[in-house]
Design a protein around this motif. Structure first.
Motif, PDB file in Angstrom:
ATOM      1  N   ASP A 140      34.206  12.433  42.328  1.00 20.76           N
ATOM      2  CA  ASP A 140      33.404  11.630  43.251  1.00 20.76           C
ATOM      3  C   ASP A 140      34.229  10.567  43.967  1.00 20.76           C
ATOM      4  O   ASP A 140      33.724   9.869  44.845  1.00 20.76           O
ATOM      5  N   LEU A 175      34.761  11.858  52.719  1.00 23.11           N
ATOM      6  CA  LEU A 175      35.489  12.920  52.023  1.00 23.11           C
ATOM      7  C   LEU A 175      35.847  12.492  50.605  1.00 23.11           C
ATOM      8  O   LEU A 175      36.491  11.470  50.389  1.00 23.11           O
ATOM      9  N   THR A 176      35.450  13.318  49.643  1.00 25.06           N
ATOM     10  CA  THR A 176      35.725  13.024  48.236  1.00 25.06           C
ATOM     11  C   THR A 176      36.738  14.021  47.677  1.00 25.06           C
ATOM     12  O   THR A 176      37.019  15.058  48.287  1.00 25.06           O
ATOM     13  N   THR A 177      37.245  13.712  46.505  1.00 27.88           N
ATOM     14  CA  THR A 177      38.153  14.633  45.817  1.00 27.88           C
ATOM     15  C   THR A 177      37.449  15.952  45.532  1.00 27.88           C
ATOM     16  O   THR A 177      38.036  17.033  45.670  1.00 27.88           O
ATOM     17  N   TRP A 179      35.109  17.341  47.324  1.00 24.64           N
ATOM     18  CA  TRP A 179      35.073  18.082  48.581  1.00 24.64           C
ATOM     19  C   TRP A 179      36.434  18.746  48.820  1.00 24.64           C
ATOM     20  O   TRP A 179      36.512  19.899  49.232  1.00 24.64           O
ATOM     21  N   SER A 180      37.509  18.011  48.552  1.00 25.87           N
ATOM     22  CA  SER A 180      38.861  18.534  48.735  1.00 25.87           C
ATOM     23  C   SER A 180      39.111  19.766  47.876  1.00 25.87           C
ATOM     24  O   SER A 180      39.664  20.770  48.338  1.00 25.87           O
ATOM     25  N   ALA A 182      36.866  21.818  46.646  1.00 24.49           N
ATOM     26  CA  ALA A 182      36.044  22.920  47.154  1.00 24.49           C
ATOM     27  C   ALA A 182      36.667  23.526  48.415  1.00 24.49           C
ATOM     28  O   ALA A 182      36.675  24.756  48.575  1.00 24.49           O
ATOM     29  N   ALA A 183      37.199  22.675  49.298  1.00 26.45           N
ATOM     30  CA  ALA A 183      37.851  23.172  50.516  1.00 26.45           C
ATOM     31  C   ALA A 183      39.111  23.959  50.161  1.00 26.45           C
ATOM     32  O   ALA A 183      39.374  25.026  50.733  1.00 26.45           O
TER      33      ALA A 183
END
Length: 195
Positions: A140, A175-177, A179-180, A182-183
Motif C-alpha cells: 500500500d 501509484l502504489t507498490t 500497483w507496480s 501488478a503492472a
C-alpha cells in the motif's frame, strides 16, 4: 577460397552462440518485446503519458535490458526544453518499466539469505515467480524509484515512478507498490507469451 579471418569468424560463431554472452545477444530476438507492448500491458496512466525515446534492448556483460519510460505532460514539456508554469510542478514525473534477461539470475534461496525474497500476492498467480525487494515490502506504500522486481527464471520485471518534487497530487500520488507489482506481472505475462 575464404580468408583466414572469415574462417575464424565462421568457427567462432557456433561457440559464441553457446556461450552465456552469445545467449544474451540472442535473447532479445528470442523474446520479441518492446516498449509499445509494455505500454499496452501497463495501460493507465501510461496511455495518458508521453513516451521517452525508445533505446531498444541494451546488451550488458551479463544481462540484456529493455528500459521503457514515459513522461507526464509537464515532464515532457521540461524534456522538450519548455518553461514550466507553477501548476506544472505538481505533476513532473517519469514512469519506467524494466524487463531484464539475466545471464546469471539471482536465485530465490540467495535472496532469502538477504531477507529480500517475498511471495507474489495471491491474486497474481505466476508459477515459480517471486518478488525481490531490498526494502521492506509495503504493497500500500507510495511507489518510488526502488520498486520490487518480479523474478521468474532468467527474467526480472519492475515498474518504478520518479518525480523531482514531493507533491501530494499528480500522477505519482495514486501509484502504489502493489500497483507496480501488478503492472510488472502484466508485462511478465505478456513478454513470456511473446516467446
Amino acid at each position: 577460397m575464404t580468408s583466414p579471418m572469415l574462417r575464424f569468424a565462421l568457427c567462432l560463431a557456433p561457440i559464441l552462440s553457446l556461450s552465456p554472452l552469445g545467449a544474451l545477444h540472442a535473447a532479445p530476438q528470442a523474446l520479441p518485446y518492446d516498449c509499445a507492448m509494455a505500454a499496452q500491458a501497463i495501460g493507465a496512466p501510461v496511455d495518458e503519458m508521453e513516451p521517452a525515446p525508445d533505446q531498444g534492448w541494451q546488451l550488458g556483460q551479463d544481462e540484456a535490458r529493455l528500459v521503457c519510460s514515459w513522461y507526464t505532460k509537464p515532464a515532457a514539456k521540461a524534456a522538450g526544453g519548455q518553461v514550466l508554469n507553477r501548476e506544472d510542478y505538481k505533476d513532473v514525473g517519469t514512469l519506467s518499466a524494466q524487463l531484464v534477461i539475466y545471464g546469471d539470475p539471482l536465485r530465490r534461496a540467495d535472496a532469502e539469505m538477504m531477507n529480500a525474497a517475498h511471495d507474489l500476492p495471491p491474486e497474481l498467480d505466476i508459477a515459480g515467480a517471486w518478488l525481490f525487494s531490498l526494502k521492506p515490502l509495503n504493497m500500500d506504500g507510495k511507489l518510488g524509484i526502488m520498486p520490487p522486481e518480479i523474478m521468474s527464471d532468467s527474467l526480472g520485471v519492475s515498474v518504478a515512478y520518479a518525480n523531482s518534487f514531493a507533491t501530494t497530487t499528480g500522477t505519482g500520488s495514486a501509484l502504489t507498490t502493489g500497483w507496480s507489482v501488478a503492472a510488472a506481472a502484466r508485462i511478465l505475462t505478456a513478454a513470456t507469451a511473446a516467446r
